[in-house]
Design an enzyme around this catalytic site. Structure first.
Site, PDB file in Angstrom:
ATOM      1  N   LEU A   1      -0.207   1.972   5.852  1.00 12.77           N
ATOM      2  CA  LEU A   1       0.796   2.506   4.925  1.00 12.77           C
ATOM      3  C   LEU A   1       0.455   2.225   3.466  1.00 12.77           C
ATOM      4  O   LEU A   1       0.941   2.925   2.575  1.00 12.77           O
ATOM      5  CB  LEU A   1       2.181   1.939   5.238  1.00 12.77           C
ATOM      6  CG  LEU A   1       2.833   2.436   6.517  1.00 12.77           C
ATOM      7  CD1 LEU A   1       4.180   1.753   6.722  1.00 12.77           C
ATOM      8  CD2 LEU A   1       3.011   3.933   6.492  1.00 12.77           C
TER       9      LEU A   1
ATOM     10  N   GLY B   1      -0.713   2.436   0.042  1.00 10.09           N
ATOM     11  CA  GLY B   1      -1.267   3.494  -0.788  1.00 10.09           C
ATOM     12  C   GLY B   1      -1.048   4.899  -0.264  1.00 10.09           C
ATOM     13  O   GLY B   1      -1.572   5.859  -0.798  1.00 10.09           O
ATOM     14  N   HIS B   2      -0.250   5.062   0.790  1.00 15.55           N
ATOM     15  CA  HIS B   2      -0.021   6.408   1.335  1.00 15.55           C
ATOM     16  C   HIS B   2       1.456   6.758   1.213  1.00 15.55           C
ATOM     17  O   HIS B   2       2.246   6.469   2.089  1.00 15.55           O
ATOM     18  CB  HIS B   2      -0.431   6.463   2.800  1.00 15.55           C
ATOM     19  CG  HIS B   2      -0.511   7.864   3.322  1.00 15.55           C
ATOM     20  ND1 HIS B   2       0.574   8.534   3.817  1.00 15.55           N
ATOM     21  CD2 HIS B   2      -1.545   8.723   3.407  1.00 15.55           C
ATOM     22  CE1 HIS B   2       0.202   9.741   4.208  1.00 15.55           C
ATOM     23  NE2 HIS B   2      -1.085   9.878   3.971  1.00 15.55           N
ATOM     24  N   TYR B   3       1.860   7.323   0.295  1.00 15.33           N
ATOM     25  CA  TYR B   3       1.428   7.701  -1.050  1.00 15.33           C
ATOM     26  C   TYR B   3       1.937   6.648  -2.019  1.00 15.33           C
ATOM     27  O   TYR B   3       2.988   6.081  -1.763  1.00 15.33           O
ATOM     28  CB  TYR B   3       2.043   9.053  -1.428  1.00 15.33           C
ATOM     29  CG  TYR B   3       1.496  10.215  -0.661  1.00 15.33           C
ATOM     30  CD1 TYR B   3       0.344  10.868  -1.093  1.00 15.33           C
ATOM     31  CD2 TYR B   3       2.089  10.670   0.501  1.00 15.33           C
ATOM     32  CE1 TYR B   3      -0.162  11.961  -0.410  1.00 15.33           C
ATOM     33  CE2 TYR B   3       1.575  11.750   1.175  1.00 15.33           C
ATOM     34  CZ  TYR B   3       0.462  12.390   0.736  1.00 15.33           C
ATOM     35  OH  TYR B   3      -0.045  13.452   1.423  1.00 15.33           O
TER      36      TYR B   3
ATOM     37  N   ILE C   1       4.871   6.811   3.136  1.00 15.43           N
ATOM     38  CA  ILE C   1       5.247   7.524   4.352  1.00 15.43           C
ATOM     39  C   ILE C   1       4.209   7.259   5.445  1.00 15.43           C
ATOM     40  O   ILE C   1       3.072   6.900   5.161  1.00 15.43           O
ATOM     41  CB  ILE C   1       5.379   9.048   4.129  1.00 15.43           C
ATOM     42  CG1 ILE C   1       4.031   9.685   3.726  1.00 15.43           C
ATOM     43  CG2 ILE C   1       6.455   9.352   3.105  1.00 15.43           C
ATOM     44  CD1 ILE C   1       4.060  11.204   3.673  1.00 15.43           C
TER      45      ILE C   1
END
Length: 140
Positions: A36, A38-40, A45
């Protein structure tokens, strides 16, 4: 060195495949899971590719229970996939899969629907997977 898969990621927390060709699985989306980060940025998410992996892992466990330890399941085709709502840290995803044997040797079609705990459809997909048994026989 060659590996079939990267380091294992827990994409399902529990799987119930007692109903034969129906699989039910659960994945809790935990904020400190490494995939998770850095996403986003600023809107974390659960990645869509991990939603697909959650279904894949549920089918792998179903196949192992059906055909025994050492059974592997290879994703061969993504026929369709759509993501309808985000899965956020703190959400619980429920996965429902219907498995159908295909005419192709050792191949199954899986139609999956993934819902958040609030009942909202998060995604749906149709996948084809090939089952390989440890004894060298391919059998769906």
């Amino acid at each position: 060195m060659s590996r079939r898969f990267a380091a294992p990621l827990a994409a399902v927390d529990s799987v119930d495949s007692a109903a034969g060709t129906r699989i039910e699985a659960v994945k809790r989306i935990v904020s400190d899971d490494p995939y998770l980060v850095g996403h986003y940025p600023d809107f974390t998410i659960y990645p869509g590719v991990f939603t697909i992996e959650s279904v894949h892992q549920a089918v792998r466990q179903w196949a192992a229970e059906r055909h025994g330890p050492g059974t592997s399941v290879e994703l061969t085709t993504i026929t369709s996939v759509s993501f309808a709502a985000p899965l956020l840290p703190g959400d619980t995803m429920s996965i429902g899969c219907d498995v159908t044997d295909l005419d192709a040797p050792s191949t199954v079609r899986v139609k999956a629907r993934c819902h958040r705990a609030d009942g909202v459809l998060a995604g749906r997909m149709t996948l084809e997977l090939r089952i390989h048994r440890e004894d060298g026989h391919d059998d769906a």
